[in-house]
Design a protein around this motif. Structure first.
Motif, PDB file in Angstrom:
ATOM      1  N   ASN A 324       0.826  -1.205   0.000  1.00  0.00           N
ATOM      2  CA  ASN A 324       0.000   0.000   0.000  1.00  0.00           C
ATOM      3  C   ASN A 324       0.863   1.260   0.000  1.00  0.00           C
ATOM      4  O   ASN A 324       0.603   2.215  -0.744  1.00  0.00           O
ATOM      5  CB  ASN A 324      -0.912   0.021   1.233  1.00  0.00           C
ATOM      6  CG  ASN A 324      -2.072  -0.951   1.136  1.00  0.00           C
ATOM      7  OD1 ASN A 324      -2.425  -1.403   0.047  1.00  0.00           O
ATOM      8  ND2 ASN A 324      -2.669  -1.280   2.278  1.00  0.00           N
ATOM      9  N   ALA A 325       1.897   1.277   0.840  1.00  0.00           N
ATOM     10  CA  ALA A 325       2.768   2.448   0.939  1.00  0.00           C
ATOM     11  C   ALA A 325       3.571   2.654  -0.344  1.00  0.00           C
ATOM     12  O   ALA A 325       3.765   3.797  -0.793  1.00  0.00           O
ATOM     13  CB  ALA A 325       3.706   2.294   2.138  1.00  0.00           C
ATOM     14  N   ILE A 326       4.042   1.563  -0.938  1.00  0.00           N
ATOM     15  CA  ILE A 326       4.790   1.673  -2.199  1.00  0.00           C
ATOM     16  C   ILE A 326       3.894   2.239  -3.296  1.00  0.00           C
ATOM     17  O   ILE A 326       4.307   3.128  -4.069  1.00  0.00           O
ATOM     18  CB  ILE A 326       5.360   0.296  -2.611  1.00  0.00           C
ATOM     19  CG1 ILE A 326       6.486  -0.119  -1.662  1.00  0.00           C
ATOM     20  CG2 ILE A 326       5.863   0.331  -4.056  1.00  0.00           C
ATOM     21  CD1 ILE A 326       7.006  -1.534  -1.895  1.00  0.00           C
ATOM     22  N   ASP A 327       2.670   1.752  -3.373  1.00  0.00           N
ATOM     23  CA  ASP A 327       1.735   2.256  -4.389  1.00  0.00           C
ATOM     24  C   ASP A 327       1.474   3.746  -4.200  1.00  0.00           C
ATOM     25  O   ASP A 327       1.384   4.507  -5.175  1.00  0.00           O
ATOM     26  CB  ASP A 327       0.425   1.482  -4.328  1.00  0.00           C
ATOM     27  CG  ASP A 327       0.579   0.022  -4.778  1.00  0.00           C
ATOM     28  OD1 ASP A 327       1.642  -0.308  -5.349  1.00  0.00           O
ATOM     29  OD2 ASP A 327      -0.348  -0.767  -4.536  1.00  0.00           O
ATOM     30  N   PRO A 337      10.551   3.664  -4.443  1.00  0.00           N
ATOM     31  CA  PRO A 337      10.819   4.098  -3.068  1.00  0.00           C
ATOM     32  C   PRO A 337      11.733   3.145  -2.317  1.00  0.00           C
ATOM     33  O   PRO A 337      11.686   1.927  -2.515  1.00  0.00           O
ATOM     34  CB  PRO A 337       9.431   4.146  -2.433  1.00  0.00           C
ATOM     35  CG  PRO A 337       8.609   3.201  -3.250  1.00  0.00           C
ATOM     36  CD  PRO A 337       9.139   3.328  -4.656  1.00  0.00           C
ATOM     37  N   LYS A 338      12.541   3.716  -1.460  1.00  0.00           N
ATOM     38  CA  LYS A 338      13.436   2.939  -0.596  1.00  0.00           C
ATOM     39  C   LYS A 338      12.706   2.665   0.717  1.00  0.00           C
ATOM     40  O   LYS A 338      12.309   3.595   1.418  1.00  0.00           O
ATOM     41  CB  LYS A 338      14.739   3.702  -0.372  1.00  0.00           C
ATOM     42  CG  LYS A 338      15.546   3.896  -1.655  1.00  0.00           C
ATOM     43  CD  LYS A 338      16.802   4.704  -1.388  1.00  0.00           C
ATOM     44  CE  LYS A 338      17.684   4.752  -2.635  1.00  0.00           C
ATOM     45  NZ  LYS A 338      17.015   5.427  -3.765  1.00  0.00           N
ATOM     46  N   MET A 364      10.826 -11.848   0.481  1.00  0.00           N
ATOM     47  CA  MET A 364       9.585 -11.862  -0.297  1.00  0.00           C
ATOM     48  C   MET A 364       9.660 -10.839  -1.435  1.00  0.00           C
ATOM     49  O   MET A 364       9.156 -11.079  -2.537  1.00  0.00           O
ATOM     50  CB  MET A 364       8.384 -11.565   0.625  1.00  0.00           C
ATOM     51  CG  MET A 364       8.112 -12.675   1.632  1.00  0.00           C
ATOM     52  SD  MET A 364       6.844 -12.241   2.841  1.00  0.00           S
ATOM     53  CE  MET A 364       5.363 -12.593   1.911  1.00  0.00           C
ATOM     54  N   ALA A 365      10.292  -9.722  -1.170  1.00  0.00           N
ATOM     55  CA  ALA A 365      10.486  -8.727  -2.234  1.00  0.00           C
ATOM     56  C   ALA A 365      11.408  -9.282  -3.315  1.00  0.00           C
ATOM     57  O   ALA A 365      11.181  -9.075  -4.516  1.00  0.00           O
ATOM     58  CB  ALA A 365      11.055  -7.435  -1.650  1.00  0.00           C
ATOM     59  N   ASP A 366      12.440  -9.997  -2.901  1.00  0.00           N
ATOM     60  CA  ASP A 366      13.344 -10.625  -3.875  1.00  0.00           C
ATOM     61  C   ASP A 366      12.586 -11.599  -4.777  1.00  0.00           C
ATOM     62  O   ASP A 366      12.935 -11.774  -5.950  1.00  0.00           O
ATOM     63  CB  ASP A 366      14.469 -11.382  -3.155  1.00  0.00           C
ATOM     64  CG  ASP A 366      15.458 -10.445  -2.462  1.00  0.00           C
ATOM     65  OD1 ASP A 366      15.479  -9.241  -2.802  1.00  0.00           O
ATOM     66  OD2 ASP A 366      16.191 -10.925  -1.571  1.00  0.00           O
ATOM     67  N   ARG A 367      11.580 -12.243  -4.221  1.00  0.00           N
ATOM     68  CA  ARG A 367      10.817 -13.241  -4.970  1.00  0.00           C
ATOM     69  C   ARG A 367       9.596 -12.650  -5.684  1.00  0.00           C
ATOM     70  O   ARG A 367       8.778 -13.375  -6.234  1.00  0.00           O
ATOM     71  CB  ARG A 367      10.344 -14.353  -4.021  1.00  0.00           C
ATOM     72  CG  ARG A 367      11.472 -15.147  -3.374  1.00  0.00           C
ATOM     73  CD  ARG A 367      12.173 -16.037  -4.392  1.00  0.00           C
ATOM     74  NE  ARG A 367      13.148 -16.913  -3.756  1.00  0.00           N
ATOM     75  CZ  ARG A 367      14.454 -16.633  -3.630  1.00  0.00           C
ATOM     76  NH1 ARG A 367      14.924 -15.490  -4.127  1.00  0.00           N
ATOM     77  NH2 ARG A 367      15.269 -17.478  -3.039  1.00  0.00           N
ATOM     78  N   GLY A 368       9.460 -11.339  -5.653  1.00  0.00           N
ATOM     79  CA  GLY A 368       8.369 -10.694  -6.377  1.00  0.00           C
ATOM     80  C   GLY A 368       7.042 -10.682  -5.660  1.00  0.00           C
ATOM     81  O   GLY A 368       6.005 -10.353  -6.258  1.00  0.00           O
ATOM     82  N   GLN A 369       7.025 -11.013  -4.361  1.00  0.00           N
ATOM     83  CA  GLN A 369       5.778 -10.979  -3.595  1.00  0.00           C
ATOM     84  C   GLN A 369       5.440  -9.574  -3.111  1.00  0.00           C
ATOM     85  O   GLN A 369       4.307  -9.308  -2.719  1.00  0.00           O
ATOM     86  CB  GLN A 369       5.876 -11.942  -2.402  1.00  0.00           C
ATOM     87  CG  GLN A 369       5.956 -13.403  -2.805  1.00  0.00           C
ATOM     88  CD  GLN A 369       6.300 -14.311  -1.638  1.00  0.00           C
ATOM     89  OE1 GLN A 369       7.479 -14.545  -1.348  1.00  0.00           O
ATOM     90  NE2 GLN A 369       5.285 -14.831  -0.963  1.00  0.00           N
ATOM     91  N   ILE A 370       6.427  -8.695  -3.130  1.00  0.00           N
ATOM     92  CA  ILE A 370       6.248  -7.261  -2.901  1.00  0.00           C
ATOM     93  C   ILE A 370       6.987  -6.576  -4.040  1.00  0.00           C
ATOM     94  O   ILE A 370       8.162  -6.875  -4.287  1.00  0.00           O
ATOM     95  CB  ILE A 370       6.822  -6.807  -1.545  1.00  0.00           C
ATOM     96  CG1 ILE A 370       6.166  -7.560  -0.388  1.00  0.00           C
ATOM     97  CG2 ILE A 370       6.651  -5.302  -1.356  1.00  0.00           C
ATOM     98  CD1 ILE A 370       6.833  -7.326   0.958  1.00  0.00           C
ATOM     99  N   THR A 371       6.328  -5.661  -4.741  1.00  0.00           N
ATOM    100  CA  THR A 371       6.933  -5.079  -5.931  1.00  0.00           C
ATOM    101  C   THR A 371       6.936  -3.549  -5.892  1.00  0.00           C
ATOM    102  O   THR A 371       6.155  -2.934  -5.162  1.00  0.00           O
ATOM    103  CB  THR A 371       6.176  -5.526  -7.196  1.00  0.00           C
ATOM    104  OG1 THR A 371       4.809  -5.067  -7.110  1.00  0.00           O
ATOM    105  CG2 THR A 371       6.194  -7.031  -7.340  1.00  0.00           C
ATOM    106  N   GLY A 372       7.833  -2.969  -6.685  1.00  0.00           N
ATOM    107  CA  GLY A 372       7.827  -1.517  -6.897  1.00  0.00           C
ATOM    108  C   GLY A 372       8.734  -0.721  -6.002  1.00  0.00           C
ATOM    109  O   GLY A 372       8.811   0.500  -6.137  1.00  0.00           O
ATOM    110  N   GLY A 373       9.433  -1.369  -5.062  1.00  0.00           N
ATOM    111  CA  GLY A 373      10.312  -0.641  -4.148  1.00  0.00           C
ATOM    112  C   GLY A 373      11.573  -1.423  -3.862  1.00  0.00           C
ATOM    113  O   GLY A 373      11.718  -2.586  -4.261  1.00  0.00           O
ATOM    114  N   ILE A 374      12.498  -0.770  -3.169  1.00  0.00           N
ATOM    115  CA  ILE A 374      13.740  -1.412  -2.724  1.00  0.00           C
ATOM    116  C   ILE A 374      13.639  -1.587  -1.211  1.00  0.00           C
ATOM    117  O   ILE A 374      13.534  -0.599  -0.482  1.00  0.00           O
ATOM    118  CB  ILE A 374      14.967  -0.547  -3.074  1.00  0.00           C
ATOM    119  CG1 ILE A 374      15.027  -0.288  -4.582  1.00  0.00           C
ATOM    120  CG2 ILE A 374      16.249  -1.217  -2.600  1.00  0.00           C
ATOM    121  CD1 ILE A 374      16.097   0.715  -4.972  1.00  0.00           C
TER     122      ILE A 374
END
Length: 472
Positions: A324-327, A337-338, A364-374
């Protein structure tokens, strides 16, 4: 060694040491902060120089320095270099040839023109030129020159000056919705001064088109008491705060409103209607809250989540909270966003659950379960916002020191961080609820009308993004 010592001392030239034709120079660049500081110190808020919006339409079409900013540099040169300490300014006659604008590099030169033995006065020719070698100030100054040698220890550690213009930050935020169509917004129970003034300010700024939902007699009484103009604003009568919340949510469900705004009722009353499975505004996302903060001592916008809705979020909850925050970051113009996932330490400790969550979320971000940020974590707060602290601890990270989203372990810690920044660091704050069908402007009942208006800006940006997505 002698030359090195002189770098730390102001050493003057006495009357007898100065000859006609001797000269000295000083170079400075005009920065925006110089104009503001000079106005504050002198009280000269002439809009020609102090108000950017006036400057753009004035004679020079840009922000210019006060004339005596250049004149004060002549005094600086005389008092610190030539003749130096002990010099007293007696008279001056200056001609201002052309304006000095932001970024101009000004070189001040004084040249000995005449000496008066009987009173130890010296007359100097003065000229200030810009980076194109064009004169901006010229004239003469007369000083009482020092007769005794003075060597004065230079102040090598001057105090830092920070200009915190909260109104300017507020105006800059409002500019993000300039030219956009106002968003119909249902305002639930705006029955005190700040909760009514906020949406009215946003209406007058062209951000929202408020629909005030609450006891009409009470709303009008508040407006009359505080001289708030309700002209052109629709009011939907409601019996009490619970009724106000239900009616406001129903206006969203029927399409009459594209955003929801909390008034003076309790958060639980409004959110109870929002999360209703029968008549609420749920989506397949976990509902979460973001404080968007402009902190004068930090070089980036900060999004703090979740400090208002989720009390003790699980790992699964935090996936949606972060997404939600990344969006939201994307909507306000941060393309990648970092994200710093906060804990008390920056290493994984099995006894501290937040560090385990942080490690899992990063994977999870590495695996694409969270997207759009670092993402990076766990990070302690100091490492997240201070590159110096991160380097001291040997942390190598694209996020450390430059975080734009701070994901807190729980509501308590997040609320404390956000309130500390607001009240101790003079942060400009906006509060928004995400993960619902429409954005919900959610601020504390103690928040000012300005905070509520700032929150309306974020809500309007999200609503416009929703419109764009729906039409795609």
């Amino acid at each position: 060694m002698q030359a090195n010592n002189e770098q730390h001392y102001l050493v003057n030239k006495t009357f007898d040491e100065i000859a006609v034709g001797d000269s000295a120079s000083l170079t400075r660049t005009l920065m925006p902060e110089d104009v503001k500081l000079f106005a504050i110190m002198t009280g000269d808020f002439n809009p020609t120089v102090a108000a950017p919006q006036y400057s753009q339409s004035g004679m020079f079409r840009e922000v210019i320095a006060h004339g005596m900013w250049s004149g004060s540099l002549i005094s600086t040169l005389l008092g610190t270099q030539f003749p130096g300490p002990g010099t007293i300014l007696v008279d001056q006659a200056l001609h201002f040839a052309r304006p000095v604008t932001i970024g101009d590099v000004i070189t001040i030169t004084v040249t000995t023109k005449q000496k008066f033995q009987h009173n130890k006065h010296i007359l100097f020719d003065c000229v200030c030129t810009n980076q194109e070698d064009l004169p901006v100030v010229c004239g003469t100054v007369e000083v009482l020159a020092p007769t005794e040698k003075i060597s004065y220890l230079r102040q090598t550690h001057m105090p830092e000056v920070h200009i915190d213009d909260k109104l300017e930050r507020f105006d800059r935020l409002l500019s993000q919705v300039k030219g956009l169509e106002p968003i119909p917004t249902a305002v639930a129970h705006p029955c005190d001064h700040e909760s009514l003034k906020g949406p009215v300010m946003a209406f007058q700024a062209g951000i929202i088109e408020p629909i005030l939902v609450g006891p009409e007699s009470k709303i009008r009484a508040v407006a009359e008491e505080f001289s708030i103009d309700l002209s052109g604003i629709r009011i939907v009568n409601a019996a009490h705060s619970h009724d106000s919340a239900a009616l406001a949510v129903s206006l969203v469900r029927t399409g009459d409103a594209e955003a929801l705004m909390k008034g003076s009722l309790h958060t639980d009353e409004l959110m109870g209607e929002v999360i209703s499975r029968a008549n609420g505004l749920r989506t397949n996302r976990r509902i979460s809250h973001v404080f968007l903060m402009s902190v004068p001592t930090y070089h980036r916008p900060l999004l703090i989540t979740d400090a208002a809705i989720n009390i003790a979020p699980t790992l699964e909850d935090k996936v949606d909270i972060i997404q939600n925050a990344i969006d939201l970051a994307h909507i306000i113009g941060i393309p990648e966003p970092k994200v710093a996932i906060l804990s008390a330490v920056e290493t994984v400790n099995p006894k501290i659950e937040s560090t385990l969550h942080a490690a899992a979320l990063c994977k999870m971000a590495d695996r694409g379960q969270i997207t759009g940020g670092i993402l990076d974590g766990p990070l302690a707060f100091d490492n997240a916002v201070s590159i110096v602290a991160a380097k001291t601890k040997g942390i190598k990270s694209a996020v450390a020191g430059n975080a734009e989203i701070l994901v807190v372990p729980d509501l308590e810690s997040g609320n404390m961080v956000a309130k500390q920044l607001e009240y101790l660091a003079n942060a400009l704050t906006a509060g928004i609820v995400l993960g619902t069908r429409v954005p919900i402007v959610l601020t504390s009942r103690a928040d000012t009308a300005e905070t509520r208006t700032a929150s309306c800006v974020i809500g309007a940006l999200i609503a416009h993004a929703n419109r764009k997505a729906a039409s795609a």
